[in-house]
Scaffold this active site. Structure first.
Site, short mmCIF file in Angstrom:
data_model
loop_
_atom_site.label_atom_id
_atom_site.label_comp_id
_atom_site.label_asym_id
_atom_site.label_seq_id
_atom_site.Cartn_x
_atom_site.Cartn_y
_atom_site.Cartn_z
N ARG A 31 0.81 -1.23 0.00
CA ARG A 31 0.00 0.00 0.00
C ARG A 31 0.85 1.28 0.00
O ARG A 31 0.30 2.36 -0.21
CB ARG A 31 -0.96 0.00 1.19
N LYS A 38 9.06 -1.07 2.59
CA LYS A 38 8.29 -0.23 3.51
C LYS A 38 9.09 0.22 4.72
O LYS A 38 9.01 1.39 5.14
CB LYS A 38 7.03 -0.98 3.98
N GLN A 93 13.69 -14.30 5.36
CA GLN A 93 12.43 -15.04 5.29
C GLN A 93 11.95 -15.02 3.85
O GLN A 93 11.51 -14.01 3.33
CB GLN A 93 11.37 -14.38 6.19
N THR A 99 3.62 -13.94 10.31
CA THR A 99 4.47 -13.43 11.39
C THR A 99 5.09 -14.57 12.21
O THR A 99 6.23 -14.44 12.68
CB THR A 99 3.66 -12.52 12.33
N GLY A 157 -5.77 -8.15 15.31
CA GLY A 157 -6.01 -9.33 16.13
C GLY A 157 -6.70 -8.93 17.43
O GLY A 157 -6.23 -8.02 18.12
N LYS A 372 30.84 29.87 2.52
CA LYS A 372 31.24 28.45 2.48
C LYS A 372 32.69 28.31 2.92
O LYS A 372 33.55 29.04 2.44
CB LYS A 372 31.08 27.91 1.06
N SER A 426 32.04 47.89 -2.89
CA SER A 426 30.99 47.10 -3.53
C SER A 426 31.47 46.52 -4.85
O SER A 426 32.33 47.10 -5.52
CB SER A 426 29.78 47.99 -3.80
N ARG A 461 40.16 48.95 -11.80
CA ARG A 461 38.99 49.01 -12.68
C ARG A 461 39.29 50.00 -13.79
O ARG A 461 40.21 50.83 -13.67
CB ARG A 461 37.75 49.42 -11.91
C1 UD1 Z 1 -0.33 -8.57 13.12
C2 UD1 Z 1 -0.94 -9.47 14.17
C3 UD1 Z 1 -2.23 -8.82 14.68
C4 UD1 Z 1 -1.96 -7.44 15.21
C5 UD1 Z 1 -1.27 -6.61 14.14
C6 UD1 Z 1 -0.84 -5.28 14.69
C7 UD1 Z 1 -0.35 -11.70 13.46
C8 UD1 Z 1 -0.81 -12.94 12.84
N1 UD1 Z 1 -1.25 -10.75 13.58
O1 UD1 Z 1 -1.22 -8.42 12.04
O2 UD1 Z 1 -2.78 -9.61 15.70
O3 UD1 Z 1 -3.17 -6.82 15.61
O4 UD1 Z 1 -0.09 -7.28 13.68
O5 UD1 Z 1 -0.39 -4.48 13.64
O6 UD1 Z 1 0.78 -11.59 13.86
N2 UD1 Z 1 5.99 -9.69 8.49
C9 UD1 Z 1 7.07 -10.44 8.12
N3 UD1 Z 1 6.87 -11.62 7.50
C10 UD1 Z 1 5.64 -12.10 7.25
C11 UD1 Z 1 4.53 -11.34 7.64
C12 UD1 Z 1 4.74 -10.14 8.27
O7 UD1 Z 1 8.21 -10.04 8.32
O8 UD1 Z 1 5.55 -13.19 6.70
C13 UD1 Z 1 6.22 -8.42 9.15
C14 UD1 Z 1 5.66 -7.25 8.38
O9 UD1 Z 1 6.61 -6.74 7.51
C15 UD1 Z 1 5.33 -6.29 9.49
C16 UD1 Z 1 4.99 -7.19 10.67
O10 UD1 Z 1 5.54 -8.44 10.37
O11 UD1 Z 1 6.45 -5.51 9.84
C17 UD1 Z 1 3.49 -7.31 10.90
O12 UD1 Z 1 2.91 -7.82 9.74
P1 UD1 Z 1 1.47 -7.38 9.29
O13 UD1 Z 1 1.12 -8.09 8.05
O14 UD1 Z 1 1.36 -5.92 9.31
O15 UD1 Z 1 0.63 -7.93 10.54
P2 UD1 Z 1 -0.76 -8.61 10.51
O16 UD1 Z 1 -0.59 -10.04 10.23
O17 UD1 Z 1 -1.67 -7.81 9.70
#
Ligand code: UD1
Ligand code: CA
Length: 482
Positions: A31, A38, A93, A99, A157, A372, A426, A461
């Site tokens: 986004r 990001k 990853q 997550t 969550g 400068k 000047s 001059r």
């Molecule tokens: C997650 C939580 C949710 C919480 C929310 C708060 C989980 C499953 N859910 O939501 O409960 O309310 O954060 O913002 O954890 N990332 C990785 N690898 C991945 C997925 C994500 O590195 O495979 C990183 C993203 O870059 C980000 C962070 O983890 O920095 C959170 O990921 P995001 O997708 O925003 O979290 P949600 O799953 O939406």
């Protein structure tokens, strides 16, 4: 397995387990609609993930494990220079399966003896004391979650409780209507004993609405294993705000700037309007500093007692001594060399100080004057339309309107030395390398190419020619042409 093994470098008298931070930073950030990963988008000119790592450093964490994926090389390169104060490790990853999967990648880099604090690379403004409290709540044995009540919890969550006890986090897409009505959400930040975390991560599956490995499922396992799950609720949305879009980035930038402005005012700084100030770095102020609207401070800037900054100034990497006045629309950027404005000096309006500008006490730099890599001793003045580059200017020198040092011969830079009490008229050009001795006077419009000894007058001059009763040529009329 003891959760209370002494840390490798224990704080004196402390039994607290070491802290290892995991920063999840593999996500793409679709986004943002940007080529930049990001977590490298900037808040107050600093990449988001650098804010997060800086907080980890304040926690005096033993190590930080950064989970990278999208733009991994770029993210790693941005963090590498910060490695000095803690052990910084990177794990990849690929692909990103959630997550839980992200933290699984960090497992081999984590000791068993510590407490793991899980952070996100896109949540930049969590404060160290908030995390410290979460770590204390974990106490090396519990699962501690940072939560917040949100008026609109959609997408997050939900924290499910039975009475006070937390029993689960249910992701929005998996939640039923009753669960979606819960306004307490998980911030994405937790503190958890490493050994327990590792045990629970091994049990994750992806049988859920998104087909992802949810880190949040470990709450369920904690409950199953009889481990207490504690939630620390914050009321400070800024500290848990994540960035997903340019709009959110701009909003958090404003919140951050407001916070900095408040801190300055609490320290006694008078801001004409706290909403019209941007600090993208570190600004330190003495007593009775006044800052007018729309000023930007970058890098490291210090303002001494009683300094006044006019409207619309940009100051970067400079020190302004007590009592100096920076008039409106002045741009100072000291770069790596720095810039220095002495006590009681007056600068601007519309002045430009560049790297190596070093102004002594009471120096005056007026409108459309550029300085400068030059030192101006006490009381020197260049008030209008001038350029001083690679110059050493003595005390009380008066450098006239429209005069410049020609410091560049097309290949090399040369110095101009102007000794004390010189008066440069000047519209003069001082062709470097050249020295004007003490007390020299240079006639207006001179191009000075040779050294002038102390006390002399130098004029270089064309001589003025005056022809009396001069008749201008006249235009021929149309009739006379035809
Ligand atoms: C997650 C939580 C949710 C919480 C929310 C708060 C989980 C499953 N859910 O939501 O409960 O309310 O954060 O913002 O954890 N990332 C990785 N690898 C991945 C997925 C994500 O590195 O495979 C990183 C993203 O870059 C980000 C962070 O983890 O920095 C959170 O990921 P995001 O997708 O925003 O979290 P949600 O799953 O939406
Ligand atoms: Ca999210």
């Amino acid at each position: 397995m003891s959760l209370f093994q002494p840390p490798s470098t224990p704080a004196a008298g402390s039994l607290a387990p070491p802290v290892d931070v995991v920063i999840m930073a593999a996500g793409k950030g679709t986004r943002m609609k940007s080529r930049l990963p990001k977590v490298l988008q900037r808040l107050a000119h600093v990449p988001l993930v650098q804010h997060v790592l800086a907080t980890a450093q304040q926690l005096q964490a033993r190590s930080a494990v950064v989970v990278t994926g999208h733009g991994a090389e770029q993210v790693e390169a941005a963090l590498m220079p910060m490695a000095s104060t803690l052990a910084l490790k990177f794990v990849r990853q690929e692909p990103q399966l959630g997550t839980g999967h992200a933290v699984q990648q960090a497992v081999p880099a984590l000791g068993d003896d510590g407490v793991v604090v899980v952070l996100s690379g896109d949540v930049p403004l969590t404060q160290a004391d908030t995390l410290q409290a979460l770590i204390a709540l974990c106490a090396g044995q519990h699962l501690a979650l940072l939560t917040i009540d949100l008026p609109d919890p959609a997408g997050y969550g939900r924290v499910v409780r039975a009475g006070e006890a937390v029993t689960a986090i249910v992701e929005h897409k998996d939640a039923n209507a009753a669960q979606r009505a819960i306004t307490e959400i998980y911030s994405g930040i937790m503190a958890v004993p490493a050994a327990l975390l590792k045990r629970w991560l091994a049990r994750l599956d992806n049988h859920n609405a998104q087909g992802e490995y949810y880190l949040t499922d470990i709450v369920k396992f904690a409950v199953q294993d009889g481990v207490t799950v504690l939630a620390q609720k914050t009321d400070d949305a800024v500290q848990v705000a994540g960035i997903n879009s340019p709009v959110q980035l701009a909003e958090l930038e404003r919140a951050f700037q407001r916070r900095q402005a408040l801190a300055l005012m609490e320290a006694g700084v008078r801001l004409a309007d706290p909403a019209r100030l941007d600090i993208r770095g570190r600004l330190t102020c003495g007593m009775d500093v006044e800052i007018d609207v729309n000023c930007i401070f970058e890098g490291v800037v210090s303002l001494g007692d009683g300094v006044t900054i006019g409207a619309h100034c940009v100051l970067a990497n400079c020190a302004v001594e007590a009592g100096a006045v920076i008039h409106p629309f002045t741009h100072i950027d000291g770069g790596a060399q720095g810039a220095h404005v002495g006590q009681g000096a007056l600068v601007g309006p519309f002045a430009r100080l560049r790297p190596g500008a070093n102004l002594g006490a009471g120096v005056h730099i007026g409108n459309f004057v550029e300085v400068k890599n030059s030192t101006l001793a006490a009381g020197a003045k260049a008030n209008h339309l001038a350029y001083l580059g690679d110059a050493t200017v003595g005390e009380r020198v008066n450098f006239g309107a429209g005069s410049i040092t020609a410091n560049y011969d097309g290949a090399n830079k040369h110095r101009t030395t102007i000794e004390a009490d010189v008066h440069v008229g000047s519209n003069c050009v001082l062709v470097a390398p050249v020295t004007l001795g003490a007390g020299v006077t240079v006639g207006g419009g001179s191009t000075i190419t040779k050294d002038v000894p102390a006390g002399a007058l130098s004029v270089a001059r064309g001589k003025q020619v005056t022809i009396a009763n001069w008749t201008r040529p006249e235009k021929k009329s149309k009739q006379s042409i035809s």
